[in-house]
Write a protein that holds these residues in place. Structure first.
Motif, PDB file in Angstrom:
ATOM      1  N   GLU A   1      -5.029   4.720  11.062  1.00 56.39           N
ATOM      2  CA  GLU A   1      -5.942   3.593  11.265  1.00 56.39           C
ATOM      3  C   GLU A   1      -7.178   4.015  12.065  1.00 56.39           C
TER       4      GLU A   1
ATOM      5  N   CYS B   1     -10.605   5.698   2.846  1.00 59.59           N
ATOM      6  CA  CYS B   1      -9.393   4.954   2.524  1.00 59.59           C
ATOM      7  C   CYS B   1      -8.169   5.830   2.774  1.00 59.59           C
TER       8      CYS B   1
ATOM      9  N   TYR C   1       2.831  -1.180   2.200  1.00 60.56           N
ATOM     10  CA  TYR C   1       2.139  -2.382   2.663  1.00 60.56           C
ATOM     11  C   TYR C   1       3.022  -3.122   3.666  1.00 60.56           C
TER      12      TYR C   1
ATOM     13  N   ARG D   1       0.078  -3.906   9.154  1.00 60.42           N
ATOM     14  CA  ARG D   1      -1.027  -3.054   8.716  1.00 60.42           C
ATOM     15  C   ARG D   1      -2.149  -3.881   8.100  1.00 60.42           C
ATOM     16  N   ASP D   2      -1.786  -5.001   7.501  1.00 63.91           N
ATOM     17  CA  ASP D   2      -2.776  -5.858   6.871  1.00 63.91           C
ATOM     18  C   ASP D   2      -3.736  -6.453   7.887  1.00 63.91           C
TER      19      ASP D   2
ATOM     20  N   MET E   1      -6.472  -3.405   8.231  1.00 66.41           N
ATOM     21  CA  MET E   1      -7.173  -2.872   7.067  1.00 66.41           C
ATOM     22  C   MET E   1      -7.032  -3.847   5.913  1.00 66.41           C
ATOM     23  N   ASP E   2      -7.832  -3.641   4.873  1.00 64.42           N
ATOM     24  CA  ASP E   2      -7.741  -4.450   3.654  1.00 64.42           C
ATOM     25  C   ASP E   2      -7.109  -3.607   2.551  1.00 64.42           C
ATOM     26  N   PHE E   3      -6.170  -4.205   1.817  1.00 65.10           N
ATOM     27  CA  PHE E   3      -5.417  -3.486   0.795  1.00 65.10           C
ATOM     28  C   PHE E   3      -5.827  -3.877  -0.613  1.00 65.10           C
TER      29      PHE E   3
ATOM     30  N   SER F   1      -0.683  -3.877  -4.605  1.00 69.22           N
ATOM     31  CA  SER F   1       0.418  -2.903  -4.589  1.00 69.22           C
ATOM     32  C   SER F   1       0.609  -2.314  -5.985  1.00 69.22           C
TER      33      SER F   1
ATOM     34  N   GLY G   1      -5.119   1.477   1.333  1.00 73.75           N
ATOM     35  CA  GLY G   1      -5.758   0.771   2.437  1.00 73.75           C
ATOM     36  C   GLY G   1      -7.212   1.153   2.640  1.00 73.75           C
TER      37      GLY G   1
ATOM     38  N   THR H   1     -11.256  -3.028   7.029  1.00 78.50           N
ATOM     39  CA  THR H   1     -11.336  -4.486   6.994  1.00 78.50           C
ATOM     40  C   THR H   1     -12.741  -4.922   6.590  1.00 78.50           C
TER      41      THR H   1
END
Length: 359
Positions: free
Chosen positions: A183, A193, A200, A204-205, A208-210, A213, A321, A324
């Motif tokens: 991170e 990334c 996931y 972690r969400d 960061m933005d995922f 899946s 990931g 954000t």
């Protein structure tokens, strides 16, 4: 002070403030600093002809007010001095305190400045397009990102990322990172990334933005084949020496499980190192991803290792990931749908033995 204005004062006080005063014909002294500047128009309205211009001066002694004098004659006003102060004595144009107050306020008001509109910061896609590449953080994790016998980086995630970047018209650049600091690397901008079989999680969400899946995964326990009868449950493993990758979901499961948390636990730098520790007899069991375990266990240096049958510690999904607020997840999702539809990703999933999410 100029002649004719002896009854208007501006006194500098010890604390640096400015007290402005005016004396009315009744001998009453009005202090604007006490009443507030907004009170002067009201005084002026009550006594429209006797609010004198406020003259700025410092350290001027305020004379004692003279006793009121009864007279039918209006007090004289020095027209010349009032003209110098910018006040018209024409009753049609001078309505009282409004004019001198406006003049005083305007004198203290700085000139208006033009503010340029804030420039919009470039999006992640703008930056990648300008750089002509996407810097991808990885670790050595077979079958996702790893090196073949010739030292070439291969794997499902490697080829998947290369296919997406080709569609975007940029290059995929891979750099190895410390997984425990992933991170930090991402938010510092040293990578764009994390595309390395990352699980996931809701935690972690938050950081960061995922993208969507793309692989089903599970956490399993790998032991030496000779210990198959010794370790079958988490209760059995409570007395074992366990290893897992630092900062991984495997580590979270160990520390959060009532049985596994009782075991002696040592964090290591990668999933591969976890298996090496068990193979070298420096650990009794390793908690790892089923994706990697299925590819390595029972082969080569890990020929003597097995996965504990029927013991699944958690079921997971893998995702990519980004930082954000990034606009890249939506772009990757669109291209991923195309790569599933044209058969590219299903073929890669079969090649590397992973369980692709297609719905």
């Amino acid at each position: 002070m100029e002649a004719g204005c002896e009854e208007a004062y501006a006194l500098g006080t010890l604390d640096g403030s400015l007290t402005m005063c005016a004396r009315l014909p009744t001998g009453q002294l009005v202090e604007a600093a006490i009443l507030g500047l907004e009170a002067l128009p009201a005084v002026a309205e009550a006594q429209p002809n006797y609010l004198y211009p406020l003259i700025e001066a410092e350290d001027v002694a305020l004379p004692e007010p003279a006793p009121p004098v009864e007279s039918d004659v209006e007090p004289a006003v020095d027209v010349e001095s009032n003209a110098d102060a910018g006040i018209s004595m024409d009753p049609d144009t001078n309505t009282g305190a409004d004019e001198p107050m406006v003049a005083a306020e305007e004198a203290d008001t700085p000139a208006a400045t033009t503010t340029k509109p804030a420039e919009t910061a470039p999006s992640d896609w703008d930056k990648l397009k300008a750089a002509g590449k996407m810097v991808i953080g990885i670790t050595d994790y077979e079958p996702m990102n790893y090196y073949d016998a010739n030292g070439k980086l291969i794997g499902f995630d490697t080829e998947y990322a290369e296919a997406v970047c080709a569609k975007l018209g940029i290059k995929a650049e891979f750099i190895e990172i410390d997984w425990d600091n992933k991170e930090i690397e991402l938010n510092a901008g040293s990578i764009d990334c994390i595309w390395n079989g990352m699980t996931y999680t809701a935690e972690r969400d938050e950081n960061m933005d995922f993208a969507d899946s793309y692989i089903y995964n599970a956490l399993v326990v790998v032991i030496r084949s000779k210990d198959a009868d010794k370790y079958k449950t988490t209760a059995d493993l409570s007395s074992a020496n366990l290893v897992a990758e630092a900062g991984s979901t495997s580590e979270e499961v160990i520390t959060g499980d009532p049985d596994l948390s009782k075991a002696a636990y040592t964090p290591v730098d990668s999933l591969v190192t976890s298996l090496m520790e068990v193979a070298a007899y420096t650990a009794d069991a390793a908690v790892v991803d089923s994706t990697m375990a299925a590819e390595l266990v029972g082969k080569g240096a890990y020929a003597d290792l097995i996965i504990i049958d029927g013991l699944v510690l958690s079921e997971e999904e893998l995702a990519i990931g980004f930082r954000t607020g990034s606009d890249m997840p939506s772009k990757v999702n669109e291209i991923t749908d195309d790569l599933i539809a044209d058969g590219t990703l299903p073929a890669l999933a079969e090649k590397y033995g992973v369980n692709l999410i297609t719905d």
